[in-house]
Structure formats: structure tokens, C-alpha cells
Enzyme design. Structure first.
Site, PDB file in Angstrom:
ATOM      1  N   HIS A 123      -6.829  -1.520  13.175  1.00  0.00           N
ATOM      2  CA  HIS A 123      -6.268  -0.859  11.986  1.00  0.00           C
ATOM      3  C   HIS A 123      -6.921   0.501  11.734  1.00  0.00           C
ATOM      4  O   HIS A 123      -6.240   1.467  11.370  1.00  0.00           O
ATOM      5  CB  HIS A 123      -6.449  -1.777  10.777  1.00  0.00           C
ATOM      6  CG  HIS A 123      -5.923  -1.247   9.492  1.00  0.00           C
ATOM      7  ND1 HIS A 123      -4.686  -0.652   9.373  1.00  0.00           N
ATOM      8  CD2 HIS A 123      -6.468  -1.225   8.243  1.00  0.00           C
ATOM      9  CE1 HIS A 123      -4.492  -0.288   8.117  1.00  0.00           C
ATOM     10  NE2 HIS A 123      -5.560  -0.610   7.413  1.00  0.00           N
ATOM     11  N   HIS A 157       0.725  -5.024   7.119  1.00  0.00           N
ATOM     12  CA  HIS A 157      -0.256  -5.171   6.046  1.00  0.00           C
ATOM     13  C   HIS A 157       0.424  -5.489   4.713  1.00  0.00           C
ATOM     14  O   HIS A 157      -0.023  -5.064   3.651  1.00  0.00           O
ATOM     15  CB  HIS A 157      -1.123  -3.911   5.953  1.00  0.00           C
ATOM     16  CG  HIS A 157      -1.867  -3.645   7.223  1.00  0.00           C
ATOM     17  ND1 HIS A 157      -3.157  -4.054   7.430  1.00  0.00           N
ATOM     18  CD2 HIS A 157      -1.459  -3.060   8.380  1.00  0.00           C
ATOM     19  CE1 HIS A 157      -3.540  -3.715   8.651  1.00  0.00           C
ATOM     20  NE2 HIS A 157      -2.516  -3.114   9.243  1.00  0.00           N
ATOM     21  N   PHE A 182       0.848  -1.188   0.000  1.00  0.00           N
ATOM     22  CA  PHE A 182       0.000   0.000   0.000  1.00  0.00           C
ATOM     23  C   PHE A 182       0.887   1.242   0.000  1.00  0.00           C
ATOM     24  O   PHE A 182       1.906   1.289   0.707  1.00  0.00           O
ATOM     25  CB  PHE A 182      -0.894  -0.021   1.244  1.00  0.00           C
ATOM     26  CG  PHE A 182      -1.951   1.044   1.276  1.00  0.00           C
ATOM     27  CD1 PHE A 182      -3.190   0.825   0.687  1.00  0.00           C
ATOM     28  CD2 PHE A 182      -1.707   2.263   1.894  1.00  0.00           C
ATOM     29  CE1 PHE A 182      -4.167   1.808   0.712  1.00  0.00           C
ATOM     30  CE2 PHE A 182      -2.684   3.250   1.925  1.00  0.00           C
ATOM     31  CZ  PHE A 182      -3.915   3.017   1.329  1.00  0.00           C
ATOM     32  N   HIS A 236     -14.044  -0.246   5.455  1.00  0.00           N
ATOM     33  CA  HIS A 236     -13.287  -0.485   6.688  1.00  0.00           C
ATOM     34  C   HIS A 236     -14.061   0.009   7.909  1.00  0.00           C
ATOM     35  O   HIS A 236     -14.127  -0.680   8.933  1.00  0.00           O
ATOM     36  CB  HIS A 236     -11.933   0.228   6.627  1.00  0.00           C
ATOM     37  CG  HIS A 236     -10.888  -0.457   5.821  1.00  0.00           C
ATOM     38  ND1 HIS A 236     -10.867  -0.430   4.446  1.00  0.00           N
ATOM     39  CD2 HIS A 236      -9.818  -1.200   6.192  1.00  0.00           C
ATOM     40  CE1 HIS A 236      -9.824  -1.113   4.002  1.00  0.00           C
ATOM     41  NE2 HIS A 236      -9.172  -1.596   5.037  1.00  0.00           N
ATOM     42  N   ASP A 258      -6.802  -7.272   8.246  1.00  0.00           N
ATOM     43  CA  ASP A 258      -6.913  -6.061   9.056  1.00  0.00           C
ATOM     44  C   ASP A 258      -7.714  -6.391  10.310  1.00  0.00           C
ATOM     45  O   ASP A 258      -8.864  -6.833  10.219  1.00  0.00           O
ATOM     46  CB  ASP A 258      -7.671  -4.960   8.308  1.00  0.00           C
ATOM     47  CG  ASP A 258      -6.977  -4.492   7.045  1.00  0.00           C
ATOM     48  OD1 ASP A 258      -5.792  -4.843   6.852  1.00  0.00           O
ATOM     49  OD2 ASP A 258      -7.629  -3.787   6.248  1.00  0.00           O
ATOM     50  N   HIS A 285      -2.972 -10.373   3.681  1.00  0.00           N
ATOM     51  CA  HIS A 285      -2.984 -10.074   5.113  1.00  0.00           C
ATOM     52  C   HIS A 285      -4.399  -9.802   5.585  1.00  0.00           C
ATOM     53  O   HIS A 285      -5.325  -9.664   4.780  1.00  0.00           O
ATOM     54  CB  HIS A 285      -2.100  -8.858   5.401  1.00  0.00           C
ATOM     55  CG  HIS A 285      -2.652  -7.584   4.834  1.00  0.00           C
ATOM     56  ND1 HIS A 285      -2.417  -7.186   3.545  1.00  0.00           N
ATOM     57  CD2 HIS A 285      -3.464  -6.630   5.370  1.00  0.00           C
ATOM     58  CE1 HIS A 285      -3.034  -6.045   3.310  1.00  0.00           C
ATOM     59  NE2 HIS A 285      -3.701  -5.690   4.402  1.00  0.00           N
ATOM     60  N   GLU A 307      -7.152  -8.829   2.678  1.00  0.00           N
ATOM     61  CA  GLU A 307      -6.808  -8.116   1.450  1.00  0.00           C
ATOM     62  C   GLU A 307      -5.691  -8.834   0.691  1.00  0.00           C
ATOM     63  O   GLU A 307      -4.933  -9.614   1.263  1.00  0.00           O
ATOM     64  CB  GLU A 307      -6.383  -6.687   1.779  1.00  0.00           C
ATOM     65  CG  GLU A 307      -7.506  -5.878   2.417  1.00  0.00           C
ATOM     66  CD  GLU A 307      -7.065  -4.538   2.973  1.00  0.00           C
ATOM     67  OE1 GLU A 307      -7.881  -3.604   2.967  1.00  0.00           O
ATOM     68  OE2 GLU A 307      -5.899  -4.431   3.420  1.00  0.00           O
TER      69      GLU A 307
END
Length: 218
Positions: A56, A46, A17, A169, A52, A50, A181
Site C-alpha cells: 500500500h 481499502h 477515504f 504507515h 493495508d 480492511h 483500519e
């Protein structure tokens, strides 16, 4: 038992990310010098495929080591949404027929096949889920949602300004749920009613963890 690995390999320099720590590794001990091998690994929580944890995006939310692991191993529903373009929004109307009978405790995974772009700039222009999907799933008792993209919400680009908006989220993690994700290989799950295992490392007090996500035919 049949298994399909739904995880990207974790390797130095892999796509993450924007702004997250880069993935890197180096030998800390080697056979010529030490008679054994140990590798030092540097990565963010992340990285790669992975999950969350609520912490997070929810201040004070549960960290990854407090998650109920029984929720991360169980029946899965793969929702196929083909022929998507850059930044397309997946709405409830697009997936309703595949989710009308979904039951509480089901792990819902969205297959867009965007994982084919992993490691390229286009991967950042992935499709996104409309928040209504998350809200409908939560109403049905679903608490674990997964995507084969970098993010169920929009990933910012160089032109983005202001605070990051993460409505999916906010809904899922705000309800104490979990988001997985960077899944891949969902096309290889060719049987109905797979069982998913996506167990995190027991990282004390942290906000997420890489997982080895596996679909099983029992």
C-alpha cells in the site's frame, strides 16, 4: 465461543477515504430474468473495514496474498483511549501503561470510539497515532496494528497541500507489518485477552483487502 463483529457493513455509497473509488453494486442476474441472483460489486481495496498490506505504501512491498495469515489470527490487546477531540494526537505517554507488557505476535487495537462518527464529515477529523507508538510496538515484536478510525495517520482535508504524510504507515508497513483500519464495536469486547481474526480476500498482487474482523472469546 463468544463472537463480536468488528466490521462495518459494506454497502453502496458508504464512506471511503477521500478520492478512493466509491462502493456500488447492481444486479447482474435476477430471479425474474435468470432464475438466480448475482450481484456486480464495485469497490476499492481499502473500502470498509480492511487491512493495508505493505504494498500500500512501500513500492515493491508484499501484496495482500503474500501475507502470513497466522499473524492475522491471534491474541489481541485493546488499548482504550477515551475523550478525544478532532485531530487529537495519541502519544506514547497516553498508552504506555496499557502496553508495557505487550508481547511479540500480539495484535494491538486502538479503541477511540470514533467509529460512532462513521458516515459523517467528522469521521475524517479523527484522532491520530504518534509515530513513536508504532516504533515502540515494532520494538516489542508487534507487527499488526488496528484502529477504529479511517487512518492511524492524519486524513487530508480540503485545505491540505503537498505530499501525504503517513509516518505510522511508513513505520509499520515499512517493517513488513499490517494495519487494520475502520474497525468498529470495540466497546463490545468486554473480556480480557480476546482472539482476533481479520483475514483478507486472496487478492493476487494487490495492496489491501476488506476483512471480516471478529473478536472471539475462546
Amino acid at each position: 465461543m463468544r463472537l463480536v463483529d468488528l466490521s462495518h457493513p459494506v454497502e453502496a455509497g458508504m464512506q471511503v477515504f477521500p478520492g478512493d473509488p466509491p462502493v456500488d453494486s447492481r444486479l447482474a442476474a435476477s430471479f425474474p430474468l435468470d432464475g438466480f441472483q448475482v450481484t456486480e460489486l464495485h469497490l476499492g481495496t481499502h473500502s470498509g473495514t480492511h487491512l493495508d498490506a505493505p504494498l500500500h505504501t512501500v513500492e515493491g512491498g508484499p501484496p495482500v496474498d503474500e501475507l502470513d495469515l497466522s499473524r492475522l489470527v491471534g491474541p489481541a490487546r485493546i488499548v482504550h483511549v477515551p475523550d478525544l477531540g478532532d485531530h487529537d494526537v495519541i502519544r506514547w505517554a497516553h498508552v504506555r501503561a496499557q502496553l508495557e507488557d505487550v508481547g511479540a505476535g500480539t495484535i494491538v487495537l486502538f479503541r477511540t470510539d470514533w467509529s460512532q462518527h462513521f458516515g459523517t464529515p467528522r469521521y475524517l477529523a479523527h484522532p491520530v497515532l504518534h509515530a513513536e507508538i508504532a516504533e515502540r510496538l515494532l520494538e516489542s515484536g508487534v507487527r499488526v496494528l488496528g484502529v477504529d478510525t479511517l487512518n492511524p495517520d492524519r486524513t487530508p482535508d480540503a485545505s491540505s497541500t503537498g505530499p501525504l504524510e503517513l509516518p505510522v504507515h511508513a513505520a509499520v508497513l515499512g517493517a513488513g507489518g499490517v494495519i487494520i483500519e475502520n474497525l468498529t464495536n470495540l466497546h463490545a469486547v468486554t473480556w480480557r485477552d480476546p482472539v482476533l481474526s481479520a483475514l483478507p480476500l486472496r487478492l493476487s498482487g494487490l495492496d489491501g483487502s476488506p476483512v471480516r474482523a471478529v473478536a472471539m472469546q475462546l
